[in-house]
Design a protein around this motif. Sequence first.
Motif, PDB file in Angstrom:
ATOM      1  N   MET A  92      91.628  49.913 103.939  1.00  0.00           N
ATOM      2  CA  MET A  92      91.084  50.184 105.277  1.00  0.00           C
ATOM      3  C   MET A  92      89.720  50.865 105.199  1.00  0.00           C
ATOM      4  SD  MET A  92      94.533  51.490 107.257  1.00  0.00           S
ATOM      5  CE  MET A  92      93.744  51.586 108.868  1.00  0.00           C
ATOM      6  N   SER A  93      89.412  51.440 104.036  1.00  0.00           N
ATOM      7  CA  SER A  93      88.123  52.131 103.866  1.00  0.00           C
ATOM      8  C   SER A  93      87.042  51.211 103.310  1.00  0.00           C
ATOM      9  CB  SER A  93      88.305  53.338 102.938  1.00  0.00           C
ATOM     10  OG  SER A  93      89.201  54.273 103.505  1.00  0.00           O
ATOM     11  N   GLY A  94      87.346  49.911 103.232  1.00  0.00           N
ATOM     12  CA  GLY A  94      86.312  48.959 102.864  1.00  0.00           C
ATOM     13  C   GLY A  94      86.296  48.536 101.413  1.00  0.00           C
ATOM     14  N   PRO A 126      98.555  53.675 106.489  1.00  0.00           N
ATOM     15  CA  PRO A 126      98.869  53.675 105.051  1.00  0.00           C
ATOM     16  C   PRO A 126     100.257  54.235 104.731  1.00  0.00           C
ATOM     17  CG  PRO A 126      96.652  54.525 105.445  1.00  0.00           C
ATOM     18  CD  PRO A 126      97.330  54.446 106.776  1.00  0.00           C
ATOM     19  N   ILE A 127     100.762  55.122 105.588  1.00  0.00           N
ATOM     20  CA  ILE A 127     102.027  55.815 105.297  1.00  0.00           C
ATOM     21  C   ILE A 127     103.225  55.059 105.854  1.00  0.00           C
ATOM     22  CG2 ILE A 127     103.339  57.942 105.703  1.00  0.00           C
ATOM     23  CD1 ILE A 127     100.648  59.426 105.725  1.00  0.00           C
ATOM     24  N   ILE A 128     103.148  54.632 107.110  1.00  0.00           N
ATOM     25  CA  ILE A 128     104.268  53.902 107.731  1.00  0.00           C
ATOM     26  C   ILE A 128     103.751  52.542 108.215  1.00  0.00           C
ATOM     27  CG2 ILE A 128     105.872  55.750 108.303  1.00  0.00           C
ATOM     28  CD1 ILE A 128     104.498  56.074 111.003  1.00  0.00           C
ATOM     29  N   PRO A 129     103.591  51.609 107.295  1.00  0.00           N
ATOM     30  CA  PRO A 129     102.911  50.343 107.613  1.00  0.00           C
ATOM     31  C   PRO A 129     103.693  49.411 108.529  1.00  0.00           C
ATOM     32  CG  PRO A 129     103.790  50.293 105.381  1.00  0.00           C
ATOM     33  CD  PRO A 129     103.964  51.693 105.882  1.00  0.00           C
ATOM     34  N   PHE A 130     105.039  49.365 108.421  1.00  0.00           N
ATOM     35  CA  PHE A 130     105.829  48.503 109.297  1.00  0.00           C
ATOM     36  C   PHE A 130     105.743  48.993 110.739  1.00  0.00           C
ATOM     37  CE2 PHE A 130     108.433  48.079 105.282  1.00  0.00           C
ATOM     38  CZ  PHE A 130     108.120  46.754 105.032  1.00  0.00           C
ATOM     39  N   PHE A 131     105.977  50.267 110.911  1.00  0.00           N
ATOM     40  CA  PHE A 131     106.008  50.905 112.228  1.00  0.00           C
ATOM     41  C   PHE A 131     104.676  50.693 112.945  1.00  0.00           C
ATOM     42  CE2 PHE A 131     105.541  54.454 115.115  1.00  0.00           C
ATOM     43  CZ  PHE A 131     106.815  54.752 115.567  1.00  0.00           C
ATOM     44  N   ASP A 165      89.501  65.576 108.710  1.00  0.00           N
ATOM     45  CA  ASP A 165      90.381  66.285 107.777  1.00  0.00           C
ATOM     46  C   ASP A 165      91.327  65.331 107.052  1.00  0.00           C
ATOM     47  OD1 ASP A 165      89.167  68.619 108.553  1.00  0.00           O
ATOM     48  OD2 ASP A 165      90.766  69.241 109.917  1.00  0.00           O
ATOM     49  N   VAL A 166      91.870  64.376 107.801  1.00  0.00           N
ATOM     50  CA  VAL A 166      92.799  63.425 107.197  1.00  0.00           C
ATOM     51  C   VAL A 166      92.077  62.556 106.173  1.00  0.00           C
ATOM     52  CG1 VAL A 166      94.197  61.367 107.668  1.00  0.00           C
ATOM     53  CG2 VAL A 166      94.433  63.404 109.105  1.00  0.00           C
ATOM     54  N   LYS A 167      90.866  62.120 106.494  1.00  0.00           N
ATOM     55  CA  LYS A 167      90.095  61.307 105.558  1.00  0.00           C
ATOM     56  C   LYS A 167      89.829  62.072 104.261  1.00  0.00           C
ATOM     57  CE  LYS A 167      85.932  58.506 105.064  1.00  0.00           C
ATOM     58  NZ  LYS A 167      85.772  58.882 103.656  1.00  0.00           N
ATOM     59  N   LYS A 168      89.441  63.337 104.386  1.00  0.00           N
ATOM     60  CA  LYS A 168      89.189  64.142 103.184  1.00  0.00           C
ATOM     61  C   LYS A 168      90.454  64.256 102.338  1.00  0.00           C
ATOM     62  CE  LYS A 168      87.471  68.588 101.517  1.00  0.00           C
ATOM     63  NZ  LYS A 168      88.539  68.678 100.502  1.00  0.00           N
ATOM     64  N   ASN A 169      91.595  64.472 102.990  1.00  0.00           N
ATOM     65  CA  ASN A 169      92.848  64.584 102.239  1.00  0.00           C
ATOM     66  C   ASN A 169      93.235  63.267 101.594  1.00  0.00           C
ATOM     67  OD1 ASN A 169      93.376  67.332 102.679  1.00  0.00           O
ATOM     68  ND2 ASN A 169      94.235  66.923 104.695  1.00  0.00           N
ATOM     69  N   TYR A 170      93.068  62.159 102.322  1.00  0.00           N
ATOM     70  CA  TYR A 170      93.335  60.850 101.726  1.00  0.00           C
ATOM     71  C   TYR A 170      92.432  60.628 100.507  1.00  0.00           C
ATOM     72  CZ  TYR A 170      96.449  58.615 105.211  1.00  0.00           C
ATOM     73  OH  TYR A 170      97.510  58.238 105.980  1.00  0.00           O
ATOM     74  N   GLY A 220      94.644  41.094 118.131  1.00  0.00           N
ATOM     75  CA  GLY A 220      93.719  40.958 117.015  1.00  0.00           C
ATOM     76  C   GLY A 220      94.454  40.920 115.690  1.00  0.00           C
ATOM     77  N   LYS A 221      93.700  41.088 114.627  1.00  0.00           N
ATOM     78  CA  LYS A 221      94.270  40.969 113.287  1.00  0.00           C
ATOM     79  C   LYS A 221      95.164  42.157 112.957  1.00  0.00           C
ATOM     80  CE  LYS A 221      89.944  42.781 111.364  1.00  0.00           C
ATOM     81  NZ  LYS A 221      88.772  42.476 110.526  1.00  0.00           N
ATOM     82  N   SER A 222      95.841  42.049 111.827  1.00  0.00           N
ATOM     83  CA  SER A 222      96.760  43.091 111.374  1.00  0.00           C
ATOM     84  C   SER A 222      96.065  44.449 111.337  1.00  0.00           C
ATOM     85  CB  SER A 222      97.268  42.742 109.971  1.00  0.00           C
ATOM     86  OG  SER A 222      97.871  43.850 109.348  1.00  0.00           O
ATOM     87  N   ILE A 223      96.810  45.482 111.654  1.00  0.00           N
ATOM     88  CA  ILE A 223      96.253  46.839 111.598  1.00  0.00           C
ATOM     89  C   ILE A 223      95.771  47.169 110.191  1.00  0.00           C
ATOM     90  CG2 ILE A 223      98.476  47.963 111.106  1.00  0.00           C
ATOM     91  CD1 ILE A 223      97.555  50.292 112.891  1.00  0.00           C
ATOM     92  N   HIS A 224      96.370  46.525 109.186  1.00  0.00           N
ATOM     93  CA  HIS A 224      96.023  46.829 107.793  1.00  0.00           C
ATOM     94  C   HIS A 224      94.735  46.151 107.340  1.00  0.00           C
ATOM     95  CE1 HIS A 224      99.751  48.938 107.599  1.00  0.00           C
ATOM     96  NE2 HIS A 224     100.397  47.869 108.006  1.00  0.00           N
ATOM     97  N   LEU A 225      94.182  45.351 108.226  1.00  0.00           N
ATOM     98  CA  LEU A 225      92.862  44.765 107.971  1.00  0.00           C
ATOM     99  C   LEU A 225      91.792  45.439 108.826  1.00  0.00           C
ATOM    100  CD1 LEU A 225      93.822  40.975 107.725  1.00  0.00           C
ATOM    101  CD2 LEU A 225      93.525  42.641 105.870  1.00  0.00           C
ATOM    102  N   LYS A 226      92.194  46.426 109.592  1.00  0.00           N
ATOM    103  CA  LYS A 226      91.251  47.195 110.408  1.00  0.00           C
ATOM    104  C   LYS A 226      90.562  48.252 109.554  1.00  0.00           C
ATOM    105  CE  LYS A 226      92.131  45.346 114.465  1.00  0.00           C
ATOM    106  NZ  LYS A 226      91.094  44.677 115.270  1.00  0.00           N
ATOM    107  N   LYS A 227      89.452  48.741 110.048  1.00  0.00           N
ATOM    108  CA  LYS A 227      88.747  49.806 109.357  1.00  0.00           C
ATOM    109  C   LYS A 227      89.368  51.150 109.681  1.00  0.00           C
ATOM    110  CE  LYS A 227      84.248  47.528 108.990  1.00  0.00           C
ATOM    111  NZ  LYS A 227      82.805  47.594 109.345  1.00  0.00           N
TER     112      LYS A 227
END
Length: 782
Positions: A74-76, A697-702, A630-635, A713-720
């Motif tokens: 998701m981060s490119g 990234p954590i709960i991909p099905f949900f 904050d979440v991005k830094k932790n990821y 639109g496209k899958s959430i996992h193809l989103k930025k």
Amino acid sequence: MELAPRVKEKRWSPIVEAEVFERWQRDGIFYFKKKSRKPLFSIDTPPPYVNTPVHIGHAYTYVWMDVMARYRRMSGYNILFPIGLDKNGLPIEIQTERESNIRMGDVPRQDFIEKCRALLKKYGDISLNTFKKLGLSCNSWDKKYELGGRYDTDDPEYRRLTQETFIYLWKKGLVYEGVKTTNYCPVCKTAISDAEVDYVEAHTMLNYIKFKVGEGEEEIVIATTRPELLPACKVVLFNPEDDRYKRLDGKSAIVPVYNHKVKIVPHPYAKPEFGTGLVMMCSYGDYGDIRLLRELNIEPTYVLDQDGKMNENAGKYKGLSVLEAREQILKDLERDGLLVKKESIKHRTPICERSKDAIEFIAMKEIYIKQVDYKDEILRMADEMNFYAQESKQILVDWIESINMDWVISRRRYYGTEIPLWYCKSCGYAILPEPGRYYQPWKESCPLSKCPRCNGEEFIGEERIFDTWFDSSTSEVYILGYLWDWDYFHKTFPCSIRPQGKEIVRNWLYYTLMKSYHLYNRKPFENVWIHMHVVDEKGEKMSKSKGNIIDPQDVVKKFGAEGFRIWTCLEGDITKGDIRCSFERIEGHAKFLTKLWNLARFVSIFPIANAKPKDTDLWILGALSKLIEDVKKNYDDYAFSDSATLIRDFAWNIFASNYVEMVKARAYGQRFSREEQRASWFTLHECLKSILLLLAPIIPFFTEHLWSMLYEGKSIHLKKFPKARWNMSLNPLTQKIIDFNSYVWNKKKEEGLSLKDSIKVMIPEELAIFSKDLKAMHNIID
């Protein structure tokens, strides 16, 4: 306008997970795209050993690896995330012997290999099924021999790569064969490396035995836990500072039963407080014996054979096992009045990592890789890698610094990659084939027709296999396409990250580092992520004997993959310490899914709108931006537990409990303008969309299921991955808002009012910009 939730189901159902997974596979959204212009992020996933199905620790840590992959995607990044299974070596042989009730040496080699393969197929399929149910976004579950393809370490192509690394190491002069004292497991019937030796504190008897001094009639008493090694006693030591024994310097001792003389010498290795302060050094009872006899340049006498039985040097005890010989020799010493006493002590005993049996030290002709002479260079290369957590690096450093022997890589077993060597029957010259295919010397003819040294025409194929870690320590090279795309490998090496457990730092990580130094003179990884263990709710290691094992398949049946996945990230940081696991803990953290589902259902009532946010909206959007930062830094730092905790706290305690309540009346259009209403709709969806993206990234099905229902639109996992794009100037007011809302709710409770009842309270001046929403929320009257 009639409003109704677009999310019809009243609760999240794990039944959806299988449907979503099939859609991912059908659409191929995780396939590796070699020609992508995105930067590569490659994950050298640890292929789990499948002599039995994968356990809860595998499931937990693979979820974290999947979080790495999904976040970076998701981060490119172009994500290389293959799934592999480790199938070589001793564990499957032991399991095959156990389940088939046979011993390896009692059946033809090919028959034994086929039994191993059948068992590996059975447990490998179960393991892959578990990983699929957990929703791993691996590139491919079936394609092989391509970037991102699934692999098995017993596949001919993988074994070919292992053999090629050996061939190149041989040509560099880094391989040799020699007779050395080596760790030997009598149960596994093979040499093992230092990295495959564990230690246990075991109860044993310390036996006090009389020796005669060779010069005169004096007797001395020596305490030992290994009386069966008396025939291998080579020297007696006392501490130079021990006044009790200084008179013995230069004298000799007569070894009981065998009556051979050995020198008595001062040495600081002897501890005055242990036993009587005198120590007999034998060949070999432990590593101390090995080091000391080498230091003193004393030739060893070996008393054990490769079956763990006493040999001819043991005299009348020949043919007895170690324990049988110990028992018999003690009886003989006691009969002759030479056994003074016995006392029970705890003794640090080296055992085989696989069989858990005590190892012995015997002389064997084995094949070695040079490592001792390169420790400083390997340490410098380790400094070039980033470690998560940083303190885990010390595990590797300590291991490298402790190495004092070269790596014995030959094993006298069947199921593994064969060592590609043939030997001339006439002169013993070793024939090394050229790289290019997988060789099986034990059943193939030598690739040469004549010996280069003596022109002999008969050859003997090598029957030994490699240490399984020699195979595994090539995984990062294999996944980057070394065999089928050298140019791509050259451009993308080193691998982005190696995730693995702390217990295999001394073998998998170290050997990969060492081989990478020898073969490429480059670090194998940019980053190394080291995790601790998953234990039971009492903090104890899980095992069948304790009855505390939790099967990941059972967890998925009970809670679904998402219940398990959210628990893995909310329970704690596994790089900092062990993680306690129980159904109760998983169930507790899985409640967040219910809260989030209800929140999404509420937001789904309202249309998606474009509108200019009002002050209350700007506040929550600013708080959302801070959360994203904050979440991005932790990821980025692989601190997924911190990310999950921040998202949950924001979604539950700030967004749902405060903002949603503040704008509920506005969203429904009660006493607010159309413009104000649409602003709340925009903000509700803006926050929900971001929360789903942060959690994807954590709960991909949900998140995929909700996204597909609410946002086209496209899958959430193809989103930025979302960006922090809102002004945060109102963020200092967050706690004041929470405190004020809590104050009003408590005041109503104290006064016996319902939440809908009106109340007269003063809105703090700093919250005045939110007064319209606060008044509607609490029904505040002037």
